[in-house]
Design a protein around this motif. Structure first.
Motif, PDB file in Angstrom:
ATOM      1  N   LEU A 175      31.283  29.978  32.451  1.00 25.61           N
ATOM      2  CA  LEU A 175      32.071  29.942  33.683  1.00 25.61           C
ATOM      3  C   LEU A 175      31.528  31.024  34.603  1.00 25.61           C
ATOM      4  CD1 LEU A 175      35.591  29.649  32.005  1.00 25.61           C
ATOM      5  CD2 LEU A 175      34.187  27.786  32.920  1.00 25.61           C
ATOM      6  N   LYS A 176      30.465  30.683  35.306  1.00 24.60           N
ATOM      7  CA  LYS A 176      29.756  31.697  36.079  1.00 24.60           C
ATOM      8  C   LYS A 176      30.580  32.283  37.221  1.00 24.60           C
ATOM      9  CE  LYS A 176      24.960  30.547  35.021  1.00 24.60           C
ATOM     10  NZ  LYS A 176      23.585  30.551  35.558  1.00 24.60           N
ATOM     11  N   ASN A 177      31.590  31.544  37.666  1.00 25.09           N
ATOM     12  CA  ASN A 177      32.416  32.043  38.760  1.00 25.09           C
ATOM     13  C   ASN A 177      33.634  32.825  38.281  1.00 25.09           C
ATOM     14  OD1 ASN A 177      30.788  30.906  40.797  1.00 25.09           O
ATOM     15  ND2 ASN A 177      31.781  28.909  40.540  1.00 25.09           N
ATOM     16  N   ALA A 178      33.779  32.951  36.971  1.00 26.35           N
ATOM     17  CA  ALA A 178      34.917  33.704  36.441  1.00 26.35           C
ATOM     18  C   ALA A 178      34.751  35.193  36.726  1.00 26.35           C
ATOM     19  CB  ALA A 178      35.064  33.451  34.942  1.00 26.35           C
ATOM     20  N   SER A 179      35.857  35.898  36.695  1.00 28.80           N
ATOM     21  CA  SER A 179      35.855  37.322  37.024  1.00 28.80           C
ATOM     22  C   SER A 179      34.925  38.119  36.114  1.00 28.80           C
ATOM     23  CB  SER A 179      37.283  37.872  36.899  1.00 28.80           C
ATOM     24  OG  SER A 179      37.313  39.262  37.124  1.00 28.80           O
ATOM     25  N   GLY A 180      33.994  38.849  36.716  1.00 30.96           N
ATOM     26  CA  GLY A 180      33.117  39.755  35.985  1.00 30.96           C
ATOM     27  C   GLY A 180      31.907  39.128  35.340  1.00 30.96           C
ATOM     28  N   VAL A 181      31.829  37.798  35.318  1.00 29.79           N
ATOM     29  CA  VAL A 181      30.723  37.131  34.618  1.00 29.79           C
ATOM     30  C   VAL A 181      29.390  37.420  35.295  1.00 29.79           C
ATOM     31  CG1 VAL A 181      29.755  34.899  33.956  1.00 29.79           C
ATOM     32  CG2 VAL A 181      32.183  35.359  33.609  1.00 29.79           C
ATOM     33  N   SER A 182      29.366  37.452  36.610  1.00 30.92           N
ATOM     34  CA  SER A 182      28.111  37.741  37.318  1.00 30.92           C
ATOM     35  C   SER A 182      27.622  39.154  37.053  1.00 30.92           C
ATOM     36  CB  SER A 182      28.296  37.539  38.825  1.00 30.92           C
ATOM     37  OG  SER A 182      29.274  38.420  39.343  1.00 30.92           O
ATOM     38  N   GLY A 184      27.893  40.375  34.025  1.00 29.06           N
ATOM     39  CA  GLY A 184      27.536  40.382  32.611  1.00 29.06           C
ATOM     40  C   GLY A 184      28.698  40.524  31.652  1.00 29.06           C
ATOM     41  N   ASN A 185      29.917  40.282  32.127  1.00 28.94           N
ATOM     42  CA  ASN A 185      31.098  40.363  31.267  1.00 28.94           C
ATOM     43  C   ASN A 185      31.252  39.069  30.471  1.00 28.94           C
ATOM     44  OD1 ASN A 185      33.547  40.679  30.033  1.00 28.94           O
ATOM     45  ND2 ASN A 185      34.719  41.053  31.909  1.00 28.94           N
ATOM     46  N   ILE A 186      30.938  39.120  29.213  1.00 24.21           N
ATOM     47  CA  ILE A 186      30.964  37.920  28.377  1.00 24.21           C
ATOM     48  C   ILE A 186      32.377  37.501  27.999  1.00 24.21           C
ATOM     49  CG2 ILE A 186      30.813  39.092  26.139  1.00 24.21           C
ATOM     50  CD1 ILE A 186      28.797  36.912  25.290  1.00 24.21           C
ATOM     51  N   GLU A 187      33.338  38.394  28.140  1.00 24.16           N
ATOM     52  CA  GLU A 187      34.709  38.099  27.733  1.00 24.16           C
ATOM     53  C   GLU A 187      35.291  36.921  28.502  1.00 24.16           C
ATOM     54  OE1 GLU A 187      36.207  39.520  25.209  1.00 24.16           O
ATOM     55  OE2 GLU A 187      34.438  40.776  24.848  1.00 24.16           O
ATOM     56  N   ASN A 188      34.898  36.746  29.751  1.00 23.69           N
ATOM     57  CA  ASN A 188      35.443  35.676  30.575  1.00 23.69           C
ATOM     58  C   ASN A 188      34.481  34.493  30.735  1.00 23.69           C
ATOM     59  OD1 ASN A 188      37.739  37.247  31.071  1.00 23.69           O
ATOM     60  ND2 ASN A 188      36.779  38.241  32.823  1.00 23.69           N
ATOM     61  N   ALA A 189      33.399  34.516  29.978  1.00 21.80           N
ATOM     62  CA  ALA A 189      32.322  33.541  30.212  1.00 21.80           C
ATOM     63  C   ALA A 189      32.641  32.145  29.721  1.00 21.80           C
ATOM     64  CB  ALA A 189      31.029  34.025  29.569  1.00 21.80           C
ATOM     65  N   GLY A 190      33.452  32.023  28.665  1.00 21.15           N
ATOM     66  CA  GLY A 190      33.702  30.694  28.100  1.00 21.15           C
ATOM     67  C   GLY A 190      32.420  30.088  27.557  1.00 21.15           C
ATOM     68  N   GLY A 191      32.282  28.774  27.658  1.00 23.48           N
ATOM     69  CA  GLY A 191      31.069  28.104  27.196  1.00 23.48           C
ATOM     70  C   GLY A 191      30.886  28.199  25.692  1.00 23.48           C
ATOM     71  N   GLU A 192      29.665  27.907  25.253  1.00 23.73           N
ATOM     72  CA  GLU A 192      29.335  27.958  23.828  1.00 23.73           C
ATOM     73  C   GLU A 192      28.050  28.745  23.621  1.00 23.73           C
ATOM     74  OE1 GLU A 192      29.163  24.097  22.124  1.00 23.73           O
ATOM     75  OE2 GLU A 192      31.238  23.583  22.634  1.00 23.73           O
ATOM     76  N   GLU A 193      27.962  29.404  22.488  1.00 22.55           N
ATOM     77  CA  GLU A 193      26.789  30.230  22.185  1.00 22.55           C
ATOM     78  C   GLU A 193      25.612  29.368  21.749  1.00 22.55           C
ATOM     79  OE1 GLU A 193      28.188  32.852  19.173  1.00 22.55           O
ATOM     80  OE2 GLU A 193      29.264  34.164  20.571  1.00 22.55           O
TER      81      GLU A 193
END
Length: 204
Positions: A175-182, A184-193
């Motif tokens: 979720l590149k538009n989520a807070s802090g993801v841009s 580098g905050n992985i906590e809000n990134a979602g998705g799959e590894e």
């Protein structure tokens, strides 16, 4: 037209033969489902990449030899753990240019460069970096068409001398538009590894 004819046939035959009614019913529903399927748009499944090998090359801005962080898991989901190697120690208070290469080496006769796939689907991928004991910080050097970071190219800046770990994670469909993801905050990134690797590092 095909469905109408079948319904008329059903009406005529059910007065004489209940068994035939059941057969015609099955044919009707099968025909109906098949007809719908023919009109549907096929669903394209975009499977996650198979990554057996990740190589992180860190080139110091002050000159000198590059440091290579590498994880390799040639049996994929097999029982063997990945082989993790670090070619040397990092220098304290130094800026490194980072570059990542991804390979699928399950078939040694047909090695696939997954780096190119990530570049082509850059809006669906992002690397995340973290370090323990404040041994390093990270900045992105690349971005996708929407201006969001990717991480195939990045900057690593070491802190004071010490030991710790550096973890590199590739997320598929974050979720590149989520807070802090841009940032580098992985906590809000979602998705799959797609792949996660932790490297033991010494800064001196």
């Amino acid at each position: 037209m095909k469905t109408v004819l079948i319904i008329k046939l059903l009406t005529i035959k059910t007065q004489k033969n209940e068994t035939f009614k059941k057969i015609v019913d099955c044919y009707y529903y099968t025909t109906f489902i098949s007809s719908c399927s023919d009109d549907d748009t096929p669903v394209i499944i975009n499977e996650e990449e198979v990554i057996t090998t990740m190589t992180v090359t860190l080139t110091p801005s002050t000159g000198g030899s590059a440091i290579i962080l590498k994880t390799q898991d040639l049996d994929g989901d097999g029982p063997n753990a990945p082989v993790v190697t670090v070619s040397g120690n990092l220098a304290a208070s130094t800026v490194y240019s980072g570059a990542i290469e991804l390979l699928d080496e399950l078939d040694p006769n047909d090695v696939e460069d997954i780096t190119e796939e990530v570049k082509e689907e850059d809006d669906e991928h992002q690397f995340f970096f973290s370090a323990t004991n404040a041994i390093a910080t990270f900045d992105y050097n690349d971005e996708d068409d929407d201006g969001n970071p990717i991480g195939l190219s990045f900057t690593l800046t070491t802190g004071a001398s010490g030991t710790g770990t550096i973890t590199v994670t590739l997320i598929h469909e974050p979720l590149k538009n989520a807070s802090g993801v841009s940032e580098g905050n992985i906590e809000n990134a979602g998705g799959e590894e797609d792949i996660v690797a932790t490297f033991p590092v010494t800064v001196q």
